[in-house]
Motif scaffolding. Structure first.
Motif, PDB file in Angstrom:
ATOM      1  N   TYR A  22      40.179 -12.774   4.172  1.00 38.12           N
ATOM      2  CA  TYR A  22      39.552 -12.869   2.611  1.00 38.12           C
ATOM      3  C   TYR A  22      40.128 -11.782   1.889  1.00 38.12           C
ATOM      4  O   TYR A  22      40.715 -10.752   2.434  1.00 38.12           O
ATOM      5  CB  TYR A  22      37.865 -12.759   2.752  1.00 38.12           C
TER       6      TYR A  22
ATOM      7  N   ARG B 150      33.392  -8.112  -0.178  1.00 40.21           N
ATOM      8  CA  ARG B 150      32.214  -7.509  -0.993  1.00 40.21           C
ATOM      9  C   ARG B 150      31.049  -8.778  -1.506  1.00 40.21           C
ATOM     10  O   ARG B 150      30.047  -8.692  -1.601  1.00 40.21           O
ATOM     11  CB  ARG B 150      32.917  -6.677  -2.195  1.00 40.21           C
ATOM     12  N   ASP B 151      31.564  -9.622  -2.229  1.00 48.95           N
ATOM     13  CA  ASP B 151      30.789 -10.798  -2.487  1.00 48.95           C
ATOM     14  C   ASP B 151      30.027 -11.545  -1.483  1.00 48.95           C
ATOM     15  O   ASP B 151      28.847 -11.819  -1.499  1.00 48.95           O
ATOM     16  CB  ASP B 151      31.784 -11.801  -3.345  1.00 48.95           C
ATOM     17  N   LEU B 152      30.821 -11.585  -0.440  1.00 49.64           N
ATOM     18  CA  LEU B 152      30.172 -12.289   0.893  1.00 49.64           C
ATOM     19  C   LEU B 152      29.011 -11.480   1.568  1.00 49.64           C
ATOM     20  O   LEU B 152      27.922 -11.806   1.914  1.00 49.64           O
ATOM     21  CB  LEU B 152      31.195 -12.818   1.772  1.00 49.64           C
TER      22      LEU B 152
ATOM     23  N   ARG C 163      27.356  -9.402  -0.590  1.00 49.67           N
ATOM     24  CA  ARG C 163      26.180  -9.366  -1.404  1.00 49.67           C
ATOM     25  C   ARG C 163      25.418 -10.556  -1.303  1.00 49.67           C
ATOM     26  O   ARG C 163      24.212 -10.739  -1.295  1.00 49.67           O
ATOM     27  CB  ARG C 163      26.685  -9.230  -2.812  1.00 49.67           C
ATOM     28  N   LEU C 164      25.852 -12.005  -0.853  1.00 52.56           N
ATOM     29  CA  LEU C 164      25.385 -12.957  -0.715  1.00 52.56           C
ATOM     30  C   LEU C 164      24.867 -13.106   0.901  1.00 52.56           C
ATOM     31  O   LEU C 164      23.995 -14.034   0.855  1.00 52.56           O
ATOM     32  CB  LEU C 164      26.375 -14.290  -0.759  1.00 52.56           C
TER      33      LEU C 164
ATOM     34  N   GLN D  81      37.739  -8.234  -2.458  1.00 50.51           N
ATOM     35  CA  GLN D  81      36.564  -8.650  -3.682  1.00 50.51           C
ATOM     36  C   GLN D  81      35.640  -9.818  -2.852  1.00 50.51           C
ATOM     37  O   GLN D  81      34.428  -9.859  -2.960  1.00 50.51           O
ATOM     38  CB  GLN D  81      36.951  -9.231  -4.812  1.00 50.51           C
ATOM     39  N   GLN D  82      36.415 -10.673  -2.178  1.00 50.52           N
ATOM     40  CA  GLN D  82      35.691 -11.661  -1.558  1.00 50.52           C
ATOM     41  C   GLN D  82      34.709 -11.095  -0.381  1.00 50.52           C
ATOM     42  O   GLN D  82      33.490 -11.510  -0.128  1.00 50.52           O
ATOM     43  CB  GLN D  82      36.316 -12.696  -0.899  1.00 50.52           C
TER      44      GLN D  82
END
Length: 248
Positions: free
Chosen positions: A27, A33-35, A37-38, A30-31
């Motif tokens: 990944y 970090r996004d994952l 967060r999710l 940024q992905q």
């Protein structure tokens, strides 16, 4: 610098930076970090200077998510991973087994639908088929399909089968095209397909070549299920790494 990461000699040494996790999981930064967060991976610890500090478990969770998302979709994959991290090992292992069972069931349903469509083709090719079935009442068609007349009315409401309407009482009669459509709908419903999936297939059939198109769609579905199964298999070791801490 800490001890080497176990189980993956190619991983960098602990603690892992965001860029390390991104490189090992496939990944982007940024992905990752996004994952996080999710909730796909647990929150990373923070080092003394405020930077994220990850562990090999985060890498395994991200790889497992990739396989699960390919098998059951991203939303279900997020939910499953969250459960795997909190359930006892027996329950976590059962949850993974349930995904395999779900894929096997979908494959069986597609195969049954293929068999049903093959039977429809054979019947349509039989001598005298068109002469004997040039039109049918709703009762006759329901009996032929082994469904209730209310099912045919429901399929009509859903836009799946359109009968010919005759007489001043608007009694339903079904011509050859409607009979063929009803047989396909009955086969797909009998194979476990939901109304949205049947509607998608029937809309495709109206644009192409009848039962053969349905066979093509089902073959595509079988190929997709196979790809999803392979994605789940590839995630096996990483899923085991996610589950293992719950049983330790």
């Amino acid at each position: 610098m800490g001890k080497p990461v176990t189980g993956s000699p190619q991983m960098p040494r602990m603690p892992l930076r965001t860029v390390d996790v991104a490189r090992e999981s496939g990944y982007s930064v940024q992905q990752v970090r996004d994952l996080e967060r999710l909730g796909v991976i647990p929150p990373a610890a923070r080092s003394g200077n405020g930077y994220r500090a990850y562990t090999p478990l985060h890498v395994h969770a991200l790889r497992a998510y990739r396989g699960l998302a390919g098998a059951v979709g991203p939303v279900a994959a997020r939910q499953t991973l969250a459960e795997l991290r909190t359930k006892p090992i027996a329950e976590a292992a059962a949850a993974i087994s349930a995904v395999h069972v779900r894929l096997a069931r979908e494959r069986d349903e597609a195969l049954r639908a293929q068999e049903a469509l093959g039977a429809i083709e054979a019947e349509a090719a039989a001598p005298g088929f068109e002469r004997e079935n040039d039109a049918m009442t709703i009762t006759e068609l329901a009996e032929a399909l082994h469904v209730r007349p209310s099912a045919l009315r429901f399929w009509e409401q859903e836009g799946l089968v359109t009968p010919e309407r005759v007489t001043s009482l608007r009694a339903r009669r079904y011509g050859l095209s409607a009979i063929g459509a009803a047989r396909i709908v009955a086969a797909l419903r009998g194979a476990g397909y939901g109304i949205p999936a049947v509607r998608e297939i029937m809309e495709s059939l109206r644009q192409v070549d009848g039962v053969e198109a349905a066979h093509h769609i089902l073959r595509q579905r079988l190929d997709q299920i196979a790809m999803r199964s392979v994605a789940l298999l590839r995630a096996g070791a990483d899923l085991a790494a996610v589950v293992a801490p719950a049983g330790q």
